[in-house]
Design an enzyme around this catalytic site. Structure first.
Site, PDB file in Angstrom:
ATOM      1  N   PRO A  79       0.824  -1.212   0.000  1.00 28.96           N
ATOM      2  CA  PRO A  79       0.000   0.000   0.000  1.00 28.96           C
ATOM      3  C   PRO A  79       0.855   1.257   0.000  1.00 28.96           C
ATOM      4  O   PRO A  79       1.801   1.384   0.791  1.00 28.96           O
ATOM      5  CB  PRO A  79      -0.816  -0.134   1.288  1.00 28.96           C
ATOM      6  CG  PRO A  79      -0.942  -1.616   1.482  1.00 28.96           C
ATOM      7  CD  PRO A  79       0.373  -2.181   1.016  1.00 28.96           C
ATOM      8  N   CYS A  80       0.531   2.181  -0.900  1.00 26.97           N
ATOM      9  CA  CYS A  80       1.392   3.344  -1.102  1.00 26.97           C
ATOM     10  C   CYS A  80       1.094   4.491  -0.148  1.00 26.97           C
ATOM     11  O   CYS A  80       1.897   5.419  -0.037  1.00 26.97           O
ATOM     12  CB  CYS A  80       1.256   3.841  -2.545  1.00 26.97           C
ATOM     13  SG  CYS A  80      -0.405   4.437  -2.971  1.00 26.97           S
TER      14      CYS A  80
END
Length: 365
Positions: A79-80
Site C-alpha cells: 500500500p502506497c
C-alpha cells in the site's frame, strides 16, 4: 511461458496480474487482505485469490503454489499511502502498513525467487524501509534496478509516475524503454462511452455510474473549464475554504479533465468532483467508476462486482484507484520476458541457437 510462475502480493483487483498475464507471465496466485478483491481478481484472471494478510502468509504455503517452476517471480505493490507526499503530514509511522515492505522482504528470504518486482509512489525512495528492502535484495545476490516510470510514455492515458524495482538472481535486469508511441488522451480512452447524468448508471454497464452532485456543485461544474480551476468561477461559487489565504494554494480540485491530454493521477476518490480535477470534460458530472477503471488501463469488460451486485463508490473507488495500472503490469511483464530471453541467450550452450526475436516465450525447452 514455460517453467515460470508468479505470485502477486497485495494483488488488489488484479491490475498487475492482468498486465503480467497479458504478456504471458503465468501468475498462479494473488494475496490480499481485502475480500472484496476476490471477485475482480479471480473472475478476470486465471489465478487463485488468497484472502490473507501478507504479514501472516508463510513462505512454505506460497512455495507450494510455485510447484516445480524453474523461474519463480515474486511481485507486489505494498500500500502506497504511508509513502505518499500527502500522508507525510500525518503520523503514518505508527501504521502497520508502514512495515509491509519488511514482510515482502521476509517472503523473498523464505522463497528465494529468481525475480522480484515491486512498484510504488516515487516518494518511497525517501524512506529507510525502501533502502533496507533494496539493500537486503543486494545482500542476497540480486542485481537490483530501480527507477521512476512516467506511465504516459508507455501508453497509459493518465499522468501517473511510479517507482518500479526489478531484481534478479540471474543477472542484470531493467525496465524496457518506451517504444515512442504518442501520448494517449482522455478522449481516446473514454470518449466513446455513452453519456450519463450525475447520479445515473448506464443500463448496459452498472460500473458506468456517476456520483450525485449537489445543486451548488452542478452550478460549479457548469462554470468549470477543462484543465481550469475553481479560480475560473464567479466569486459567489468559490468555497469559503478557498477564499482563505491557506486555501488559495490548492487549485487542483473542482476541475474538469481535458479531452486531448492524459487525465490527472487518479486517487481513491476520483469519483468525486470536488476531490481533484475529476470532472468529465463536457458532461455535468465527475467521471464514472468505469471511466476511472479505463484510465487505469483496465479493459472495458473487466468485472469488479458480480452480476447484480451492489455498486459502492467508496469500496470500488479505493479498489480501482489503488490498483497497479494494467498498462504498467504489461511493461513489467515485457521487461521480465526480455530479461529471461537475454539470460537464455547468454548461456554458453545456447549462444548458437538462441532466439533472436522479441518473443514472449522467455524460456525455450
Amino acid at each position: 511461458m514455460r517453467d515460470v510462475a508468479c505470485i502477486d502480493l497485495f494483488c488488489g483487483a488484479g491490475g498487475l496480474t492482468h498486465g503480467l498475464q497479458r504478456e504471458g507471465i503465468n501468475v498462479v496466485a494473488g494475496v490480499d487482505v481485502e475480500e472484496t478483491c476476490r471477485h475482480p481478481f479471480e473472475f478476470n484472471n486465471s489465478a487463485e485469490f488468497i484472502n490473507e494478510d501478507v504479514s501472516r502468509v508463510s513462505g512454505g504455503r506460497l512455495k507450494e503454489l510455485y510447484g516445480s517452476a524453474e523461474i519463480k517471480v515474486l511481485a507486489g505493490c505494498a500500500p502506497c499511502q504511508p509513502f505518499s507526499t500527502y500522508s507525510q503530514r500525518y503520523d503514518v509511522l505508527s501504521s502497520p502498513r508502514w512495515g509491509l515492505l519488511y514482510q515482502f522482504d521476509r517472503l523473498v528470504r523464505e522463497l528465494q525467487p529468481e525475480i522480484v518486482t515491486m512498484e510504488n509512489v516515487p516518494t518511497v525512495v525517501k524512506h529507510t524501509v525502501f533502502d533496507d528492502f533494496s539493500a537486503s535484495l543486494e545482500s542476497q545476490g540480486y542485481v537490483v534496478h530501480r527507477g521512476v516510470i512516467d506511465c504516459t510514455r508507455y501508453g497509459l492515458p493518465q499522468t501517473r509516475k511510479r517507482m518500479v524495482l526489478l531484481a534478479s538472481r540471474l543477472g542484470p535486469i531493467h525496465v524496457i524503454e518506451p517504444d515512442g508511441r504518442k501520448v494517449s488522451t482522455v478522449r481516446e480512452a473514454i470518449g466513446r462511452l455513452p453519456p450519463i447524468s450525475h447520479g445515473e448508471s448506464h443500463d448496459a454497464d452498472a460500473l458506468h455510474t456517476a456520483s450525485r452532485l449537489s445543486p451548488l456543485n452542478i452550478e460549479r461544474i457548469r462554470a468549470s473549464k477543462p484543465g481550469g480551476t475553481w479560480r475560473d468561477w464567479p466569486a459567489d461559487l468559490v468555497a469559503d475554504c478557498h477564499r482563505k489565504e491557506s486555501g488559495r494554494t490548492y487549485p487542483g480540485v473542482y476541475g474538469r479533465m481535458e479531452w486531448d491530454a492524459p487525465s490527472p493521477t487518479l486517487t481513491t476518490q476520483y469519483y468525486g468532483f470536488g476531490n481533484g480535477r475529476f470532472g468529465h470534460p463536457d458532461q455535468e458530472r465527475a467521471i464514472s467508476l468505469r471511466e476511472g477503471a479505463i484510465l487505469q488501463g483496465f479493459p472495458t469488460s473487466y468485472s469488479f462486482v458480480p452480476e447484480g451486485g451492489s455498486i459502492h463508490f467508496k469500496t470500488l473507488g479505493r479498489m480501482i484507484g489503488n490498483a497497479v495500472p494494467v498498462t504498467l503490469g504489461e511493461v513489467i511483464g515485457r521487461s521480465i520476458n526480455r530479461h529471461l530471453i537475454e539470460m537464455y541467450q547468454a548461456r554458453p550452450e545456447n549462444k548458437e541457437m538462441a532466439p533472436k526475436d522479441d518473443s514472449r516465450s522467455a524460456l525455450v525447452a
